[in-house]
Design a protein around this motif. Structure first.
Motif, PDB file in Angstrom:
ATOM      1  N   GLY A  62       0.122   9.621  14.474  1.00 26.32           N
ATOM      2  CA  GLY A  62       1.560   9.673  14.257  1.00 26.32           C
ATOM      3  C   GLY A  62       2.037   8.925  13.027  1.00 26.32           C
ATOM      4  N   GLY A  63       1.242   8.922  11.963  1.00 18.70           N
ATOM      5  CA  GLY A  63       1.645   8.231  10.744  1.00 18.70           C
ATOM      6  C   GLY A  63       1.426   6.733  10.778  1.00 18.70           C
ATOM      7  N   HIS A  64       0.755   6.243  11.797  1.00 14.76           N
ATOM      8  CA  HIS A  64       0.457   4.822  11.927  1.00 14.76           C
ATOM      9  C   HIS A  64      -1.050   4.601  11.915  1.00 14.76           C
ATOM     10  CE1 HIS A  64       4.522   4.941  13.654  1.00 14.76           C
ATOM     11  NE2 HIS A  64       4.596   3.680  13.299  1.00 14.76           N
ATOM     12  N   LEU A  65      -1.434   3.394  11.524  1.00 15.43           N
ATOM     13  CA  LEU A  65      -2.817   2.961  11.673  1.00 15.43           C
ATOM     14  C   LEU A  65      -2.945   2.309  13.039  1.00 15.43           C
ATOM     15  CD1 LEU A  65      -3.251   1.209   8.234  1.00 15.43           C
ATOM     16  CD2 LEU A  65      -4.468   3.237   8.976  1.00 15.43           C
ATOM     17  N   TYR A 106      -7.112   4.657   4.471  1.00 14.01           N
ATOM     18  CA  TYR A 106      -7.941   3.662   5.139  1.00 14.01           C
ATOM     19  C   TYR A 106      -8.878   4.370   6.112  1.00 14.01           C
ATOM     20  CZ  TYR A 106      -4.441   0.470   3.312  1.00 14.01           C
ATOM     21  OH  TYR A 106      -3.607  -0.220   2.487  1.00 14.01           O
ATOM     22  N   GLU A 107     -10.176   4.260   5.880  1.00 13.91           N
ATOM     23  CA  GLU A 107     -11.151   4.920   6.726  1.00 13.91           C
ATOM     24  C   GLU A 107     -11.330   4.171   8.043  1.00 13.91           C
ATOM     25  OE1 GLU A 107     -14.845   5.530   4.715  1.00 13.91           O
ATOM     26  OE2 GLU A 107     -13.875   6.330   2.930  1.00 13.91           O
ATOM     27  N   ILE A 108     -11.793   4.886   9.067  1.00 17.76           N
ATOM     28  CA  ILE A 108     -12.124   4.267  10.335  1.00 17.76           C
ATOM     29  C   ILE A 108     -13.166   3.185  10.063  1.00 17.76           C
ATOM     30  CG2 ILE A 108     -13.060   4.644  12.659  1.00 17.76           C
ATOM     31  CD1 ILE A 108     -10.397   6.122  12.134  1.00 17.76           C
ATOM     32  N   GLY A 109     -12.941   2.003  10.594  1.00 24.03           N
ATOM     33  CA  GLY A 109     -13.858   0.877  10.397  1.00 24.03           C
ATOM     34  C   GLY A 109     -13.470  -0.044   9.256  1.00 24.03           C
ATOM     35  N   ALA A 110     -12.509   0.369   8.424  1.00 25.85           N
ATOM     36  CA  ALA A 110     -12.072  -0.472   7.313  1.00 25.85           C
ATOM     37  C   ALA A 110     -11.265  -1.653   7.837  1.00 25.85           C
ATOM     38  CB  ALA A 110     -11.224   0.340   6.340  1.00 25.85           C
ATOM     39  N   LEU A 111     -11.341  -2.775   7.131  1.00 26.21           N
ATOM     40  CA  LEU A 111     -10.518  -3.931   7.463  1.00 26.21           C
ATOM     41  C   LEU A 111      -9.249  -3.882   6.634  1.00 26.21           C
ATOM     42  CD1 LEU A 111     -13.231  -6.732   7.576  1.00 26.21           C
ATOM     43  CD2 LEU A 111     -12.077  -5.647   9.516  1.00 26.21           C
ATOM     44  N   VAL A 112      -8.111  -4.145   7.283  1.00 24.05           N
ATOM     45  CA  VAL A 112      -6.821  -4.182   6.590  1.00 24.05           C
ATOM     46  C   VAL A 112      -6.010  -5.365   7.106  1.00 24.05           C
ATOM     47  CG1 VAL A 112      -6.722  -1.683   6.228  1.00 24.05           C
ATOM     48  CG2 VAL A 112      -5.620  -2.663   8.203  1.00 24.05           C
ATOM     49  N   ILE A 113      -5.086  -5.805   6.288  1.00 21.50           N
ATOM     50  CA  ILE A 113      -4.127  -6.824   6.698  1.00 21.50           C
ATOM     51  C   ILE A 113      -2.846  -6.119   7.103  1.00 21.50           C
ATOM     52  CG2 ILE A 113      -2.633  -8.701   5.889  1.00 21.50           C
ATOM     53  CD1 ILE A 113      -5.435  -9.690   6.176  1.00 21.50           C
ATOM     54  N   ASP A 114      -2.342  -6.430   8.288  1.00 18.54           N
ATOM     55  CA  ASP A 114      -1.024  -5.990   8.737  1.00 18.54           C
ATOM     56  C   ASP A 114      -0.077  -7.103   8.320  1.00 18.54           C
ATOM     57  OD1 ASP A 114       1.342  -5.498  10.090  1.00 18.54           O
ATOM     58  OD2 ASP A 114       0.380  -5.054  12.007  1.00 18.54           O
ATOM     59  N   SER A 115       0.615  -6.915   7.210  1.00 14.67           N
ATOM     60  CA  SER A 115       1.459  -7.984   6.672  1.00 14.67           C
ATOM     61  C   SER A 115       2.690  -8.254   7.522  1.00 14.67           C
ATOM     62  CB  SER A 115       1.850  -7.683   5.222  1.00 14.67           C
ATOM     63  OG  SER A 115       2.587  -6.489   5.139  1.00 14.67           O
ATOM     64  N   ALA A 116       3.079  -7.329   8.381  1.00 11.10           N
ATOM     65  CA  ALA A 116       4.212  -7.569   9.278  1.00 11.10           C
ATOM     66  C   ALA A 116       3.837  -8.593  10.352  1.00 11.10           C
ATOM     67  CB  ALA A 116       4.661  -6.273   9.934  1.00 11.10           C
ATOM     68  N   ALA A 139       0.443  -2.182   5.610  1.00  9.19           N
ATOM     69  CA  ALA A 139      -1.012  -2.282   5.545  1.00  9.19           C
ATOM     70  C   ALA A 139      -1.447  -2.502   4.102  1.00  9.19           C
ATOM     71  CB  ALA A 139      -1.654  -1.012   6.090  1.00  9.19           C
ATOM     72  N   ARG A 140      -2.432  -3.363   3.945  1.00 13.56           N
ATOM     73  CA  ARG A 140      -3.006  -3.578   2.616  1.00 13.56           C
ATOM     74  C   ARG A 140      -4.457  -4.014   2.768  1.00 13.56           C
ATOM     75  NH1 ARG A 140      -3.665  -8.889   1.551  1.00 13.56           N
ATOM     76  NH2 ARG A 140      -2.336 -10.385   2.633  1.00 13.56           N
ATOM     77  N   THR A 141      -5.213  -3.849   1.707  1.00 15.64           N
ATOM     78  CA  THR A 141      -6.600  -4.278   1.685  1.00 15.64           C
ATOM     79  C   THR A 141      -6.633  -5.803   1.618  1.00 15.64           C
ATOM     80  OG1 THR A 141      -7.192  -2.257   0.517  1.00 15.64           O
ATOM     81  CG2 THR A 141      -8.778  -4.068   0.433  1.00 15.64           C
ATOM     82  N   ALA A 180       0.830  -1.207   0.000  1.00 15.16           N
ATOM     83  CA  ALA A 180       0.000   0.000   0.000  1.00 15.16           C
ATOM     84  C   ALA A 180       0.862   1.254   0.000  1.00 15.16           C
ATOM     85  CB  ALA A 180      -0.893   0.002   1.234  1.00 15.16           C
ATOM     86  N   PRO A 181       0.317   2.362  -0.468  1.00 16.88           N
ATOM     87  CA  PRO A 181       1.015   3.641  -0.345  1.00 16.88           C
ATOM     88  C   PRO A 181       1.206   3.994   1.127  1.00 16.88           C
ATOM     89  CG  PRO A 181      -0.894   3.820  -1.797  1.00 16.88           C
ATOM     90  CD  PRO A 181      -0.944   2.478  -1.161  1.00 16.88           C
ATOM     91  N   ASP A 182       2.093   4.926   1.404  1.00 19.83           N
ATOM     92  CA  ASP A 182       2.413   5.284   2.783  1.00 19.83           C
ATOM     93  C   ASP A 182       1.430   6.268   3.403  1.00 19.83           C
ATOM     94  OD1 ASP A 182       4.546   3.606   2.666  1.00 19.83           O
ATOM     95  OD2 ASP A 182       6.016   5.164   2.301  1.00 19.83           O
ATOM     96  N   ASP A 183       0.262   6.446   2.843  1.00 16.18           N
ATOM     97  CA  ASP A 183      -0.726   7.380   3.372  1.00 16.18           C
ATOM     98  C   ASP A 183      -1.759   6.627   4.204  1.00 16.18           C
ATOM     99  OD1 ASP A 183      -2.504   9.420   3.895  1.00 16.18           O
ATOM    100  OD2 ASP A 183      -3.250   9.544   1.849  1.00 16.18           O
ATOM    101  N   VAL A 184      -1.678   6.758   5.537  1.00 13.37           N
ATOM    102  CA  VAL A 184      -2.593   6.025   6.412  1.00 13.37           C
ATOM    103  C   VAL A 184      -4.028   6.484   6.262  1.00 13.37           C
ATOM    104  CG1 VAL A 184      -0.848   5.446   8.123  1.00 13.37           C
ATOM    105  CG2 VAL A 184      -2.192   7.519   8.416  1.00 13.37           C
TER     106      VAL A 184
END
Length: 82
Positions: free
Chosen positions: A43-46, A21-31, A64-66, A14-18
């Protein structure tokens, strides 16, 4: 090690713009290989929390990714966790 080797690779990065992703969206934390619901941006984090609840964690935007539809079903179906 260069910055490029520390970042995930592939088309699903994903791009580096947190704020994309809207509040309530589901994302995968690939780390962490975890599905999370976006609870906020700080602070630049989700700030993520598992859909079933629990403690929030921070995810840097490069990890982060969809999620794919199968990832959401697997992560939210009871009894599917190892």
């Amino acid at each position: 090690m260069t910055e490029d080797t520390q970042r995930p690779t592939g088309d699903r990065t994903a791009p580096d713009d947190v704020t994309q992703y809207e509040i309530g969206a589901l994302v995968i934390d690939s780390a962490r290989q975890r599905l999370g619901m976006v609870m906020g941006h700080l602070g630049g984090h989700l700030q993520l929390r598992a859909p079933s609840g629990g403690v929030e964690w921070d995810c840097t935007p490069e990890f982060a990714r969809t999620p794919l539809s199968g990832e959401v079903v697997t992560a939210t179906t009871p009894g599917q966790r190892a």
